[in-house]
Design an enzyme around this catalytic site. Structure first.
Site, PDB file in Angstrom:
ATOM      1  N   CYS A  73      -0.215 -10.415 -23.175  1.00 49.29           N
ATOM      2  CA  CYS A  73       1.175  -9.981 -23.366  1.00 49.29           C
ATOM      3  C   CYS A  73       1.617 -10.240 -24.797  1.00 49.29           C
ATOM      4  O   CYS A  73       1.488 -11.351 -25.305  1.00 49.29           O
ATOM      5  CB  CYS A  73       2.077 -10.733 -22.394  1.00 49.29           C
ATOM      6  SG  CYS A  73       3.828 -10.557 -22.771  1.00 49.29           S
TER       7      CYS A  73
ATOM      8  N   CYS B  55       4.502 -13.126 -24.923  1.00 47.28           N
ATOM      9  CA  CYS B  55       4.278 -14.513 -24.493  1.00 47.28           C
ATOM     10  C   CYS B  55       4.101 -15.428 -25.719  1.00 47.28           C
ATOM     11  O   CYS B  55       3.605 -14.998 -26.762  1.00 47.28           O
ATOM     12  CB  CYS B  55       3.038 -14.595 -23.608  1.00 47.28           C
ATOM     13  SG  CYS B  55       3.355 -14.244 -21.864  1.00 47.28           S
TER      14      CYS B  55
ATOM     15  N   HIS C  18       6.409 -15.435 -18.547  1.00 42.73           N
ATOM     16  CA  HIS C  18       6.048 -14.037 -18.341  1.00 42.73           C
ATOM     17  C   HIS C  18       6.462 -13.530 -16.958  1.00 42.73           C
ATOM     18  O   HIS C  18       6.710 -12.340 -16.769  1.00 42.73           O
ATOM     19  CB  HIS C  18       4.525 -13.903 -18.514  1.00 42.73           C
ATOM     20  CG  HIS C  18       4.035 -12.496 -18.500  1.00 42.73           C
ATOM     21  ND1 HIS C  18       4.150 -11.658 -19.578  1.00 42.73           N
ATOM     22  CD2 HIS C  18       3.453 -11.757 -17.508  1.00 42.73           C
ATOM     23  CE1 HIS C  18       3.638 -10.474 -19.272  1.00 42.73           C
ATOM     24  NE2 HIS C  18       3.219 -10.506 -18.024  1.00 42.73           N
TER      25      HIS C  18
ATOM     26  N   ASN D 147      15.945  -2.649 -20.852  1.00 41.05           N
ATOM     27  CA  ASN D 147      15.286  -1.626 -20.073  1.00 41.05           C
ATOM     28  C   ASN D 147      14.359  -2.357 -19.153  1.00 41.05           C
ATOM     29  O   ASN D 147      13.448  -3.028 -19.627  1.00 41.05           O
ATOM     30  CB  ASN D 147      14.406  -0.812 -21.029  1.00 41.05           C
ATOM     31  CG  ASN D 147      14.847   0.596 -21.128  1.00 41.05           C
ATOM     32  OD1 ASN D 147      15.690   1.051 -20.365  1.00 41.05           O
ATOM     33  ND2 ASN D 147      14.261   1.298 -22.062  1.00 41.05           N
TER      34      ASN D 147
ATOM     35  N   SER E   2       7.921  -1.114 -21.389  1.00 40.69           N
ATOM     36  CA  SER E   2       6.495  -1.210 -21.679  1.00 40.69           C
ATOM     37  C   SER E   2       5.877  -2.528 -21.232  1.00 40.69           C
ATOM     38  O   SER E   2       4.666  -2.659 -21.206  1.00 40.69           O
ATOM     39  CB  SER E   2       6.279  -1.027 -23.178  1.00 40.69           C
ATOM     40  OG  SER E   2       6.976  -2.040 -23.892  1.00 40.69           O
TER      41      SER E   2
ATOM     42  N   HIS F 200       7.383  -8.726 -19.261  1.00 42.70           N
ATOM     43  CA  HIS F 200       7.898  -9.988 -19.810  1.00 42.70           C
ATOM     44  C   HIS F 200       9.415  -9.797 -20.053  1.00 42.70           C
ATOM     45  O   HIS F 200       9.817  -8.820 -20.679  1.00 42.70           O
ATOM     46  CB  HIS F 200       7.183 -10.326 -21.120  1.00 42.70           C
ATOM     47  CG  HIS F 200       7.444 -11.719 -21.571  1.00 42.70           C
ATOM     48  ND1 HIS F 200       6.463 -12.689 -21.626  1.00 42.70           N
ATOM     49  CD2 HIS F 200       8.589 -12.336 -21.955  1.00 42.70           C
ATOM     50  CE1 HIS F 200       7.002 -13.822 -22.035  1.00 42.70           C
ATOM     51  NE2 HIS F 200       8.294 -13.628 -22.243  1.00 42.70           N
TER      52      HIS F 200
ATOM     53  N   HIS G 171      12.722  -9.235 -21.459  1.00 42.41           N
ATOM     54  CA  HIS G 171      13.176  -9.034 -22.834  1.00 42.41           C
ATOM     55  C   HIS G 171      14.213  -7.928 -22.914  1.00 42.41           C
ATOM     56  O   HIS G 171      14.336  -7.105 -22.011  1.00 42.41           O
ATOM     57  CB  HIS G 171      11.992  -8.668 -23.740  1.00 42.41           C
ATOM     58  CG  HIS G 171      11.428  -7.305 -23.460  1.00 42.41           C
ATOM     59  ND1 HIS G 171      10.599  -7.043 -22.397  1.00 42.41           N
ATOM     60  CD2 HIS G 171      11.606  -6.120 -24.094  1.00 42.41           C
ATOM     61  CE1 HIS G 171      10.274  -5.762 -22.390  1.00 42.41           C
ATOM     62  NE2 HIS G 171      10.869  -5.161 -23.405  1.00 42.41           N
TER      63      HIS G 171
ATOM     64  N   GLN H  53      16.583  -5.459 -26.093  1.00 44.99           N
ATOM     65  CA  GLN H  53      16.509  -4.952 -27.454  1.00 44.99           C
ATOM     66  C   GLN H  53      17.901  -4.885 -28.065  1.00 44.99           C
ATOM     67  O   GLN H  53      18.898  -4.782 -27.354  1.00 44.99           O
ATOM     68  CB  GLN H  53      15.926  -3.541 -27.464  1.00 44.99           C
ATOM     69  CG  GLN H  53      14.474  -3.463 -27.031  1.00 44.99           C
ATOM     70  CD  GLN H  53      13.890  -2.094 -27.362  1.00 44.99           C
ATOM     71  OE1 GLN H  53      14.095  -1.559 -28.456  1.00 44.99           O
ATOM     72  NE2 GLN H  53      13.164  -1.523 -26.431  1.00 44.99           N
TER      73      GLN H  53
HETATM   74  P1  H2U Z   1      10.748  -1.858 -24.059  1.00 39.80           P
HETATM   75  O1  H2U Z   1      11.946  -2.772 -23.976  1.00 39.80           O
HETATM   76  O2  H2U Z   1      11.128  -0.410 -23.879  1.00 39.80           O
HETATM   77  O3  H2U Z   1       9.630  -2.289 -23.195  1.00 39.80           O
HETATM   78  O4  H2U Z   1      10.207  -1.982 -25.552  1.00 39.80           O
HETATM   79  C1  H2U Z   1       9.642  -3.163 -26.085  1.00 39.80           C
HETATM   80  C2  H2U Z   1       9.662  -3.060 -27.588  1.00 39.80           C
HETATM   81  O5  H2U Z   1       8.729  -3.974 -28.134  1.00 39.80           O
HETATM   82  C3  H2U Z   1       9.306  -1.692 -28.103  1.00 39.80           C
HETATM   83  O6  H2U Z   1      10.441  -1.162 -28.758  1.00 39.80           O
HETATM   84  C4  H2U Z   1       8.233  -3.440 -29.344  1.00 39.80           C
HETATM   85  C5  H2U Z   1       8.159  -1.946 -29.086  1.00 39.80           C
HETATM   86  O7  H2U Z   1       8.370  -1.248 -30.275  1.00 39.80           O
HETATM   87  N1  H2U Z   1       6.941  -4.067 -29.681  1.00 39.80           N
HETATM   88  C6  H2U Z   1       6.844  -4.891 -30.788  1.00 39.80           C
HETATM   89  O8  H2U Z   1       7.825  -5.057 -31.519  1.00 39.80           O
HETATM   90  N2  H2U Z   1       5.661  -5.534 -31.057  1.00 39.80           N
HETATM   91  C7  H2U Z   1       4.527  -5.377 -30.320  1.00 39.80           C
HETATM   92  O9  H2U Z   1       3.525  -6.006 -30.604  1.00 39.80           O
HETATM   93  C8  H2U Z   1       4.497  -4.427 -29.200  1.00 39.80           C
HETATM   94  C9  H2U Z   1       5.809  -3.791 -28.827  1.00 39.80           C
HETATM   95 ZN    ZN Z   2       4.427 -12.382 -21.490  1.00 37.07          ZN
END
Ligand code: H2U
Ligand code: ZN
Length: 349
Positions: free
Chosen positions: A49, A52, A114, A154, A162, A165, A167, A169
């Protein structure tokens, strides 16, 4: 006209849009259908992940061994701080119009664990999340070129998230995006007309009515708005005073907001015994230094599920071409959410 029997269009005063409600299509009583609980058995730590603690992200950065929350600049930011703010205009009457947009995108890990979600974290940890969101609003908002800060989560693969975990934005940018801009304009107009905040009037009216309230504490309530589009759409609104943004909350109010978010999340998960997918986001005062009369802080939850952990509502056909439509009324949804327990189903297995 009876709102529980006859097809009608309901008005959304925040957006100035209508939603069609066809309640006769769901006349049958709620069957209280028992779903097989979906067991969420993610590990506490996943070596693959990118969120993490101690793991490597796409850009090669190694996450610290964080406790509580962790915030970083999105490695694939949609907005960048050095974009030129130029205007592009071409074609007849300038039909082809564009504008450069500067901004900063961040990712906020809600917990080092996680396997958790906001609805499975303890109260104190959710308080820390709300505090970090407030701090980010202040920090990003104080950057001169950032005039609006959009915080959102989201959740669930169904929403295009994606990574499970926990989180969220944050996108800070130069211009106020369309949806909050429209809400602000309508709140301003209401204020001009009445001298009061639209959402403050609305929440007090709903507290008197009671039928669309899901849960409340001393400072906040979660309700299904009269004009909800998604089957189990809700809003969290301050109850006691007109609060425009996260940085105006007292410590007590932050704790109360965390409490309502957590309890609403548990009810959502319990509805279909699944980790409930949704897009959630906070609308508040822009950081452009202007007045914004009538603007009230509020949280929107837009969950896609309709009937079960897998049956979602589609916004297609008539809805894509004409206007949104729903069968189950906002009042029925609120009642179902109100009847659910506040002990998470995963803790009862
Ligand atoms: P979601 O909240 O839609 O899952 O998006 C997670 C964000 O995490 C996504 O905008 C970022 C992606 O650009 N990301 C990173 O900043 N670093 C990473 O190593 C993978 C994903
Ligand atoms: Zn994680």
């Amino acid at each position: 006209m009876n709102l529980q029997d006859h097809t009608h269009n309901r008005f959304n005063p925040l957006l100035g849009e209508w939603v069609k409600v066809s309640p006769h299509r769901t006349k049958r009583p709620w069957l209280g259908q028992v779903e097989k609980p979906q067991i969420d058995d993610r590990p506490q730590y996943d070596p693959d992940c990118y969120l993490c603690p101690g793991n490597k992200r796409a850009d090669g950065t190694v996450n610290p061994s964080y406790f509580g929350t962790y915030v970083f600049v999105n490695d694939f930011s949609a907005l960048l701080p050095d974009t030129p703010s130029e205007v592009f205009e071409q074609g007849p009457e300038g039909l082809l119009k564009a504008r450069g947009e500067k901004g900063i995108c961040k990712v906020v890990c809600f917990s080092p664990r996680h396997d958790l979600t906001l609805s499975r974290m303890d109260h104190d940890s959710v308080v820390k999340v709300v505090e970090v969101l407030r701090d980010q609003y202040k920090e990003l908002g104080s950057i001169p070129f950032i005039n609006h800060v959009q915080i959102f989560e989201n959740r669930g693969a169904m929403m295009g998230c994606s990574n499970p975990h926990p989180h969220g934005q944050i996108w800070g940018e130069e211009s106020i995006p369309d949806i909050p801009a429209r809400e602000l304009e309508r709140q301003r107009e209401y204020y001009r007309r009445s001298g009061r905040s639209m959402l403050f009037d609305y929440v007090r009216y709903e507290m008197e009515q009671g039928e669309r309230i899901v849960l409340s504490n001393e400072h906040f309530t979660a309700l299904v708005p009269f004009w909800a589009v998604w089957p189990y759409e809700t809003m969290i609104i301050p109850l006691k005073r007109e609060i425009a943004s996260l940085d105006q909350l007292t410590e007590e109010e932050i704790s109360a907001l965390a409490d309502v978010m957590r309890r609403l999340g548990i009810r959502y998960d319990n509805l279909f015994s699944t980790s409930f997918p949704y897009s959630m986001g906070i609308h508040q005062k822009p950081t452009d230094g202007k007045e914004h009369p009538g603007c009230m802080l509020h949280v929107h939850y837009f969950p896609p599920l309709l009937r079960s952990a897998t049956v979602k509502k589609f916004m297609v056909g008539y809805e894509m071409l004409a206007m949104p439509q729903r069968d189950i009324t906002a009042e029925q949804s609120a009642e179902r959410l109100r009847r659910l327990p506040e002990i998470h189903y995963m803790d009862t297995l």
